[in-house]
Scaffold this motif. Structure first.
Motif: not given
Length: 367
Positions: A96-97, A301-305, A314-323
Motif C-alpha cells: 500500500g505504501k 530488486p526488492s531491497i530494504s535499503k 513524476f516527483e522525486e522521492t525515495t523508497i525503502a521496500i518492506t515486506g
C-alpha cells in the motif's frame, strides 16, 4: 495481454497474478496415455515454493497443485491439461505504501507506460509467482522426456562472485544444501556471503546451470527456430534473467578456432566429440553430446535499503521496500530454468518428428 503463450506443438499458457485468487497454466499438445497425477507436479512445485530457508521469502504458501482437466483415471487424454494453484497468503497491505512509486529494477514504470494501469500488489503478472505455471508444465514435459531417455540436472553454479569450477561439481551435494549448489563447501561460502548481503539490506545475483543428457542429434531448426535460439528465448522470458550461455558462451569469444572447435571421432559405431565447447548444439541443432545451458540472474530488486525513484506524478522521492522478499532468486529459479528447458526440448522433438519421410512412413504406412 499478449505473450502469455509459449511453444508450437507442446504449448503452454500461464495465467494469474501474484496477489489474485489463483495462478496456473493450460498445457495443450500433451500426448494421450502419459501416466500423470498431481504428485508428479507437486514434487517440482515444492522445489520453488517460498519459505524453504532463510534466503527465501517468508510468504506462507503451500503451492498445492490441482489438475482440473486433461487427465482421466491417471492417464492424459490428449485434451488440454489445466492446473491451478490457489494463493493463500497474499498480504497485499505490504504494498500500500509504494503503490504510487516506481520501484527501481521492477516493471512498475514500464507497465504504466504500456497499459496505463498496473497491479502494484507484488508485481502482478511480473511477479515470480507467475513461474508456478511454468514449473507445472515443465513437470509434465520432464516426465515425457524421461520416458524418452533424456535427463536434466540443474543447479546453482554461482552466487555473487562465488562460482564453482566445473572440476569441483559433486551432483550428489545439490540436494544437501539450501542453495542447490553441487558443492557443499562452496554452498557454505555462498551462504555466508548472502548473510552479509542481508545485513547490508541488499541482495545478490547468480547463475543457474542446466545440463541435458541423452539428447539425440538433429533436434532443432537451422534458422529462426534454432534449438539454442529457442532455449535462449525461453530462459530470458523468466523474470530477472539478463544473460544466457550455451557451452563456453562468452568465454568462446576469447578463444581461437583451433581450440574452440570440437573434434569429431567415432566410438563403438557412434559419432562423438572429443570436447564440448559448443555445449551440445551446432548450427542450431543438437549434436548428440551433453547440452549445457546457463542463465544469469540479476540481484533481487526488492531491497530494504533506501533508493532514489519517482512517483506516478513524476516527483522525486525515495523508497525503502518492506515486506517479504528473497535476497537471491537463484535457488528457487533452478527448477524454473529446468522447466523451460524441458518444455523447449520436448516441443522441438515433437516438431522434429516430421523432418524425414521415413519417420512419416514408419508411422502411417502399414504393411
Amino acid at each position: 495481454m499478449a505473450g502469455s503463450t509459449y511453444g508450437t506443438l507442446f504449448r503452454i499458457t500461464t495465467w494469474g497474478e501474484s496477489h489474485g485468487p489463483a495462478i496456473g497454466v493450460v498445457i495443450d499438445g500433451c500426448p494421450s496415455g502419459l501416466s500423470l497425477n498431481e504428485e508428479d507436479i507437486q514434487k517440482q512445485l515444492d522445489r520453488r515454493k517460498p519459505g524453504q530457508s532463510k534466503f527465501t521469502t517468508k510468504r506462507n504458501e503451500s503451492d498445492t497443485a490441482q489438475i482440473l482437466s486433461g487427465v482421466f483415471e491417471g492417464k492424459t487424454t490428449g485434451t488440454p491439461i489445466s492446473v491451478i494453484v490457489y494463493n493463500q497468503d497474499q498480504r497485499s497491505r505490504d504494498y500500500g505504501k509504494i503503490k504510487d512509486c516506481y520501484r527501481p529494477g521492477h516493471a512498475d514504470y514500464t507497465f504504466d507506460a504500456k497499459y496505463g494501469i498496473r497491479d502494484y500488489r507484488g508485481g502482478g503478472r511480473s511477479s515470480a509467482r507467475e513461474t508456478i505455471g511454468r514449473v507445472a508444465a515443465g513437470a509434465i514435459a520432464k516426465k515425457i522426456l524421461e520416458q524418452l531417455g533424456i535427463d536434466l540436472i540443474t543447479f546453482t553454479r554461482s552466487i555473487g562472485d562465488i562460482c564453482i569450477p566445473e572440476t569441483e561439481y559433486h551432483y550428489e551435494d545439490i540436494a544437501e544444501n539450501i542453495l542447490y549448489m553441487p558443492n557443499n563447501d562452496y554452498a557454505k561460502k555462498a551462504s555466508d556471503y548472502l548473510e552479509s548481503c542481508m545485513k547490508n539490506q541488499d541482495s545478490s545475483g547468480g547463475i543457474v546451470e542446466c545440463r541435458v543428457k541423452g539428447m539425440p542429434a538433429g533436434i532443432g531448426e537451422t534458422v529462426f527456430d534454432k534449438l539454442d535460439a529457442s532455449l535462449a528465448k525461453a530462459v530470458v522470458s523468466i523474470g530477472a534473467v539478463k544473460g544466457v550461455e550455451i557451452g563456453d558462451g562468452f568465454e568462446a569469444s576469447k578463444n581461437h578456432g583451433s581450440n574452440n572447435n570440437d573434434a569429431f571421432t567415432c566410438q563403438n559405431g557412434s559419432v562423438i566429440k572429443k570436447t564440448n565447447h559448443a555445449g551440445g548444439i551446432l548450427g542450431g541443432m543438437s549434436d548428440g553430446s551433453e547440452l549445457i545451458l546457463r542463465a544469469a540472474f540479476k540481484p533481487t530488486p526488492s531491497i530494504s535499503k533506501e533508493q532514489q525513484t519517482i512517483n506516478t506524478a513524476f516527483e522525486e522521492t525515495t523508497i525503502a521496500i518492506t515486506g517479504r522478499h528473497d535476497p537471491v532468486v537463484v535457488p528457487r529459479a533452478v527448477v524454473v530454468v529446468e522447466s523451460m528447458a524441458a518444455i523447449t526440448i520436448l516441443d522441438q522433438m515433437m516438431i522434429n518428428m516430421s523432418a524425414k519421410m521415413d519417420a512419416l512412413e514408419a508411422f502411417y504406412c502399414k504393411e
